[in-house]
Design a protein around this motif. Sequence first.
Motif, PDB file in Angstrom:
ATOM      1  N   GLU A  21       0.133  -6.071   4.233  1.00 16.31           N
ATOM      2  CA  GLU A  21       0.830  -7.197   3.613  1.00 16.31           C
ATOM      3  C   GLU A  21       1.068  -6.939   2.135  1.00 16.31           C
ATOM      4  O   GLU A  21       2.131  -7.269   1.594  1.00 16.31           O
ATOM      5  CB  GLU A  21       0.016  -8.484   3.815  1.00 16.31           C
ATOM      6  N   LEU A  22       0.078  -6.342   1.475  1.00 13.61           N
ATOM      7  CA  LEU A  22       0.240  -5.999   0.057  1.00 13.61           C
ATOM      8  C   LEU A  22       1.439  -5.077  -0.130  1.00 13.61           C
ATOM      9  O   LEU A  22       2.283  -5.297  -1.008  1.00 13.61           O
ATOM     10  CB  LEU A  22      -1.033  -5.326  -0.464  1.00 13.61           C
ATOM     11  N   ARG A  23       1.526  -4.035   0.722  1.00 17.39           N
ATOM     12  CA  ARG A  23       2.657  -3.100   0.593  1.00 17.39           C
ATOM     13  C   ARG A  23       3.982  -3.808   0.853  1.00 17.39           C
ATOM     14  O   ARG A  23       4.964  -3.596   0.132  1.00 17.39           O
ATOM     15  CB  ARG A  23       2.499  -1.919   1.538  1.00 17.39           C
ATOM     16  N   GLU A  24       4.027  -4.662   1.897  1.00 17.29           N
ATOM     17  CA  GLU A  24       5.271  -5.348   2.230  1.00 17.29           C
ATOM     18  C   GLU A  24       5.759  -6.222   1.065  1.00 17.29           C
ATOM     19  O   GLU A  24       6.942  -6.215   0.720  1.00 17.29           O
ATOM     20  CB  GLU A  24       5.074  -6.217   3.483  1.00 17.29           C
ATOM     21  N   ILE A  25       4.840  -6.969   0.459  1.00 13.46           N
ATOM     22  CA  ILE A  25       5.236  -7.831  -0.665  1.00 13.46           C
ATOM     23  C   ILE A  25       5.624  -6.987  -1.866  1.00 13.46           C
ATOM     24  O   ILE A  25       6.604  -7.279  -2.561  1.00 13.46           O
ATOM     25  CB  ILE A  25       4.091  -8.800  -1.016  1.00 13.46           C
ATOM     26  N   ARG A  26       4.870  -5.913  -2.110  1.00 16.54           N
ATOM     27  CA  ARG A  26       5.187  -5.036  -3.245  1.00 16.54           C
ATOM     28  C   ARG A  26       6.588  -4.456  -3.107  1.00 16.54           C
ATOM     29  O   ARG A  26       7.382  -4.460  -4.063  1.00 16.54           O
ATOM     30  CB  ARG A  26       4.148  -3.910  -3.335  1.00 16.54           C
ATOM     31  N   ILE A  27       6.913  -3.975  -1.913  1.00 12.81           N
ATOM     32  CA  ILE A  27       8.235  -3.378  -1.683  1.00 12.81           C
ATOM     33  C   ILE A  27       9.330  -4.437  -1.806  1.00 12.81           C
ATOM     34  O   ILE A  27      10.409  -4.179  -2.356  1.00 12.81           O
ATOM     35  CB  ILE A  27       8.275  -2.694  -0.298  1.00 12.81           C
ATOM     36  N   SER A  28       9.051  -5.649  -1.303  1.00 17.55           N
ATOM     37  CA  SER A  28      10.051  -6.715  -1.404  1.00 17.55           C
ATOM     38  C   SER A  28      10.334  -7.080  -2.857  1.00 17.55           C
ATOM     39  O   SER A  28      11.411  -7.569  -3.182  1.00 17.55           O
ATOM     40  CB  SER A  28       9.593  -7.955  -0.629  1.00 17.55           C
TER      41      SER A  28
END
Length: 482
Positions: A21-28
């Motif tokens: 989830e951290l990666r997904e939000i960071r990329i977004s």
Amino acid sequence: MGQRPNQLTPGAGPWHRWGHELREIRISRRLSQQGLATLALIDRSHLARLERAERPVPRQIAVVVDEVLDACGALVRLWEWAERQELRSCAGDGAGPVGRGLSRARAWGHGAGTAADGASPAVDVASGVVGQAGSDPDDADTVVVPCRVHGRILFVPVPRRVVLASPLAGLAATALPTPAAASSFPSDMGSPVEHYTQLRRLLIQTDNLIGPRHVLPTLRQHLVQLTLRRRTARGPDAVRLLALETRYEELAGWLAQDIGDERTAHGHTARALDASHITGDSDLTAYILGRKAQLAVDTGHPTDALGLATAARRTARPGSRLEVIAVMHQAHAHAVLKDAPQALRKYDTALALLGRTNDDGVWGSWLDEAYIHTARARSLAALGHYEEAATGFDTAIVALPATYRRDRGVYLARAACAHAGTGNTLLAARIGVQAIGIAAESGSARIIGQLDRLDHALAPAAREPGVSEFREALDRIVLHPA
């Protein structure tokens, strides 16, 4: 071609899901790992291991990255869920909470000293937490302290045990309250409203004498007790206790801001505003809106502050001191936005309104012409009118009662910055040293923030007499990274 990101496996466990989830939000948010690491003061390789669930995730890091990514608490809530899942798993197989909690931190240095002269080795703030994970309960207990990072003084969460082991142990005073049971209230308290009203007054007086780090833990404890009292009360008592709880929340926000914990300050102030609407007390709402305006401008959001101050004036009763306070917040927001004509007109309006106000009793009893002129001096400094600002602060310092110790430190630091703006570096440094003494006693972020500005203003004259002494004294009251 950039390096291909590692494949994540969110179904492998709760921390794998958190990292995904951290990666997904960071990329977004279009942030690289290095970009997020820089903003969050975390080492990039450490952040990468958190995304891959190769390291335990400290709650404080979850809070920091959630704030930096503007995730609205999603990462914190997921962290809490993951921790619960891990606890259940540990309970199910009989294992202890291996890998939980913060990793053990390196020692922190203090001042400009080195290992050769007895100072502790310094830690890299960007790494934050390194080494073997531990289960010591103190590892999860952090305190926000001033740290020198890339030449600026920032307020960074540091493990309390690390601060206690440093010469800045006094800054570790702030603690979370121990939950109090309703049965712990003294039976002979009398009126709870009067009791907690008197306590609040005493805490305000004590704050100005000894600083927020010593007062905030006590206030939080009383806030817990007050909330429990209010929840069991009925009728008019419940309403009066809620209004008082609102003022406690506002005061907690003020104190949290003054120790440099802006996130907590926003939380307390937001809860105060919500509660003020529940009480239906428009005076209370106007006051809290004014505080939110003050917090917004102090944390670098002057446009938001102007809107909040305008709302505060719209909510305040015409002819009340609350209206004057709202106009002053408007004035300073205009000054920070570099709109000098509007700012100065608003201060003229505030003085005119003050002359026509009725007696509000509780609200703004401290407000007088001298207070408005001091606030105007702060705005003049923001506008670059340093001569007038310095005169205003010098006058305010002379008139300030001796019991207003923390306020004296704030005024001294602002006066020093104004004198530095006029080019009088020697006087600025001399006044700055006086402010450092009060900052060390109180741990006030309001003072230290101004001293950081002064430090940069005096940097070109670092070798001049008095200036080097000021900078060395400032270095002694903050922690330093390696």
